[in-house]
Write a protein that holds these residues in place. Structure first.
Motif, PDB file in Angstrom:
ATOM      1  N   ASP A  95       0.814  -1.217   0.000  1.00 16.83           N
ATOM      2  CA  ASP A  95       0.000   0.000   0.000  1.00 16.83           C
ATOM      3  C   ASP A  95       0.846   1.265   0.000  1.00 16.83           C
ATOM      4  OD1 ASP A  95      -2.632  -1.247   0.163  1.00 16.83           O
ATOM      5  OD2 ASP A  95      -2.041  -1.861   2.177  1.00 16.83           O
ATOM      6  N   GLU A  96       2.056   1.177   0.515  1.00 16.05           N
ATOM      7  CA  GLU A  96       2.904   2.356   0.619  1.00 16.05           C
ATOM      8  C   GLU A  96       3.905   2.465  -0.529  1.00 16.05           C
ATOM      9  OE1 GLU A  96       4.622   2.540   4.524  1.00 16.05           O
ATOM     10  OE2 GLU A  96       2.741   1.861   5.451  1.00 16.05           O
ATOM     11  N   GLY A 120       0.861   3.146  -4.045  1.00 15.97           N
ATOM     12  CA  GLY A 120       0.181   1.864  -3.957  1.00 15.97           C
ATOM     13  C   GLY A 120       0.259   1.053  -5.232  1.00 15.97           C
ATOM     14  N   ARG A 201     -12.065   0.142   1.687  1.00 16.77           N
ATOM     15  CA  ARG A 201     -10.742   0.159   2.310  1.00 16.77           C
ATOM     16  C   ARG A 201     -10.112   1.513   2.035  1.00 16.77           C
ATOM     17  NH1 ARG A 201      -5.372  -1.897   1.100  1.00 16.77           N
ATOM     18  NH2 ARG A 201      -4.514  -3.027   2.898  1.00 16.77           N
ATOM     19  N   ALA A 202      -9.905   2.291   3.089  1.00 18.49           N
ATOM     20  CA  ALA A 202      -9.314   3.623   2.952  1.00 18.49           C
ATOM     21  C   ALA A 202      -7.869   3.577   3.406  1.00 18.49           C
ATOM     22  CB  ALA A 202     -10.096   4.630   3.783  1.00 18.49           C
ATOM     23  N   CYS A 203      -6.951   3.966   2.523  1.00 21.72           N
ATOM     24  CA  CYS A 203      -5.530   3.977   2.854  1.00 21.72           C
ATOM     25  C   CYS A 203      -5.075   5.421   3.032  1.00 21.72           C
ATOM     26  CB  CYS A 203      -4.718   3.286   1.766  1.00 21.72           C
ATOM     27  SG  CYS A 203      -5.016   1.498   1.683  1.00 21.72           S
ATOM     28  N   LYS A 225      -1.590   1.272   7.427  1.00 24.89           N
ATOM     29  CA  LYS A 225      -2.147   2.625   7.438  1.00 24.89           C
ATOM     30  C   LYS A 225      -3.541   2.677   6.813  1.00 24.89           C
ATOM     31  CE  LYS A 225       2.205   5.269   7.369  1.00 24.89           C
ATOM     32  NZ  LYS A 225       3.185   4.173   7.365  1.00 24.89           N
ATOM     33  N   CYS A 226      -4.125   1.521   6.532  1.00 26.36           N
ATOM     34  CA  CYS A 226      -5.454   1.462   5.910  1.00 26.36           C
ATOM     35  C   CYS A 226      -6.500   1.048   6.939  1.00 26.36           C
ATOM     36  CB  CYS A 226      -5.462   0.475   4.742  1.00 26.36           C
ATOM     37  SG  CYS A 226      -4.242   0.834   3.465  1.00 26.36           S
ATOM     38  N   GLN A 227      -7.738   1.494   6.719  1.00 25.72           N
ATOM     39  CA  GLN A 227      -8.870   1.140   7.570  1.00 25.72           C
ATOM     40  C   GLN A 227      -9.956   0.520   6.695  1.00 25.72           C
ATOM     41  OE1 GLN A 227      -9.198   1.592  11.009  1.00 25.72           O
ATOM     42  NE2 GLN A 227      -7.040   2.217  11.058  1.00 25.72           N
ATOM     43  N   SER A 250      -4.841   8.614   0.845  1.00 25.89           N
ATOM     44  CA  SER A 250      -4.160   8.142  -0.355  1.00 25.89           C
ATOM     45  C   SER A 250      -5.182   7.658  -1.384  1.00 25.89           C
ATOM     46  CB  SER A 250      -3.177   7.015  -0.005  1.00 25.89           C
ATOM     47  OG  SER A 250      -2.595   6.464  -1.162  1.00 25.89           O
ATOM     48  N   VAL A 252      -9.258   5.287  -1.728  1.00 23.99           N
ATOM     49  CA  VAL A 252     -10.331   4.492  -1.147  1.00 23.99           C
ATOM     50  C   VAL A 252     -10.773   3.501  -2.232  1.00 23.99           C
ATOM     51  CG1 VAL A 252     -12.631   4.468  -0.111  1.00 23.99           C
ATOM     52  CG2 VAL A 252     -11.096   6.438   0.259  1.00 23.99           C
ATOM     53  N   ASN A 255     -13.609  -3.237  -0.908  1.00 21.08           N
ATOM     54  CA  ASN A 255     -12.923  -4.354  -0.257  1.00 21.08           C
ATOM     55  C   ASN A 255     -13.806  -5.597  -0.348  1.00 21.08           C
ATOM     56  OD1 ASN A 255     -10.561  -5.154   1.513  1.00 21.08           O
ATOM     57  ND2 ASN A 255     -12.274  -5.820   2.778  1.00 21.08           N
TER      58      ASN A 255
END
Length: 259
Positions: A95-96, A120, A201-203, A225-227, A250, A252, A255
């Motif tokens: 993701d990073e 990402g 999924r929000a990063c 760092k994602c939710q 970053s 969304v 998921n």
């Protein structure tokens, strides 16, 4: 996250699938504009190299165009994004990922074009007729999984990093409508058709990012760092709740359950 591949599940592309996709996408709307907002990348001359994960540009551009042609008419709240499918870690480092130089390029006899890639590893293939005629190669500047490109559905957020809960539900339904239209004989799209999207999924760009629903902290699951927020039909029926992403955002994406 799902992936697209060709012929036998997770196998390599073959002319039969490419021809079928070309027929299925005939008359589709013109290629959508490439993703907005990527970091500018200086011109880089891409030299030929060996990477088992390199792919035929023409076949995967046809797949991308085919899936975009299945999107419903009218207002779309999701956008298709391809993604670098790394051969190694799929965790937080995935993701990073932020390319320091070129990450994806199309290389042929006379074509040598770097593709903008966002944090990402997300990108959209441009339409390059010359590259298709030359059977150009889609090259990656990192080891990638053989025969595959990852696929994600990006949700559109407003200028304040917000999203209505109604649009959250609409995004899931729009993708499901695409899945229902994928013919069963397109074996390379089995995984795309099968995933059950149940949330978003929000990063975020930094630690501490969070999601609020209706002004209250939402029940989410952290992944680096994602939710991850699960869709709740009861909240959707209330109609008034809005989703806010708190912290530098970053991307969304939808998921899928079990992934």
């Amino acid at each position: 996250m799902s992936s697209i591949q060709c012929v036998a599940r997770r196998g390599l592309c073959a002319p039969a699938l490419a021809a079928a996709l070309a027929l299925a996408s005939a008359g589709a709307a013109a290629q959508e504009a490439a993703a907005t907002g990527p970091r500018e990348i200086p011109a880089v001359k891409v030299h030929r190299k060996t990477n088992p994960g390199d792919l035929p540009y023409k076949s995967f551009f046809q797949i991308q165009s085919f899936l975009q042609s299945l999107m419903p008419l009218g207002q779309r709240v999701v956008e298709l994004r391809l993604r670098v499918n790394f051969a190694s870690d799929k965790g937080p480092a995935y993701d990073e990922f932020q390319p320091k130089t070129w990450a994806v390029a199309i290389v042929g006899e006379s074509v040598d074009q770097v593709i903008p890639v966002t944090r990402g590893g997300y990108f959209v293939l441009p339409e390059l007729r010359q590259a298709a005629q030359e059977n150009a190669t889609l090259m990656f500047n990192t080891p990638t999984r053989e025969g595959r490109i990852a696929l994600e559905w990006k949700l559109k957020t407003d200028a304040a990093q917000g999203l209505s809960y109604a649009d959250f539900g609409k995004a899931i339904e729009q993708v499901r409508s695409v899945q229902r239209k994928i013919p069963f004989y397109h074996r390379g799209l089995e995984e795309v058709r099968a995933i059950d999207y149940t949330g978003l999924r929000a990063c975020f760009l930094a630690d501490g990012g969070r999601i609020e629903v209706g002004g209250q902290a939402a029940a989410t699951r952290a992944e680096g760092k994602c939710q991850v927020l699960r869709y709740d039909a009861r909240v959707a029926r209330d109609g008034a709740a809005g989703i806010a992403f708190i912290g530098p955002l970053s991307i969304v994406t939808l998921n899928g359950s079990g992934i």
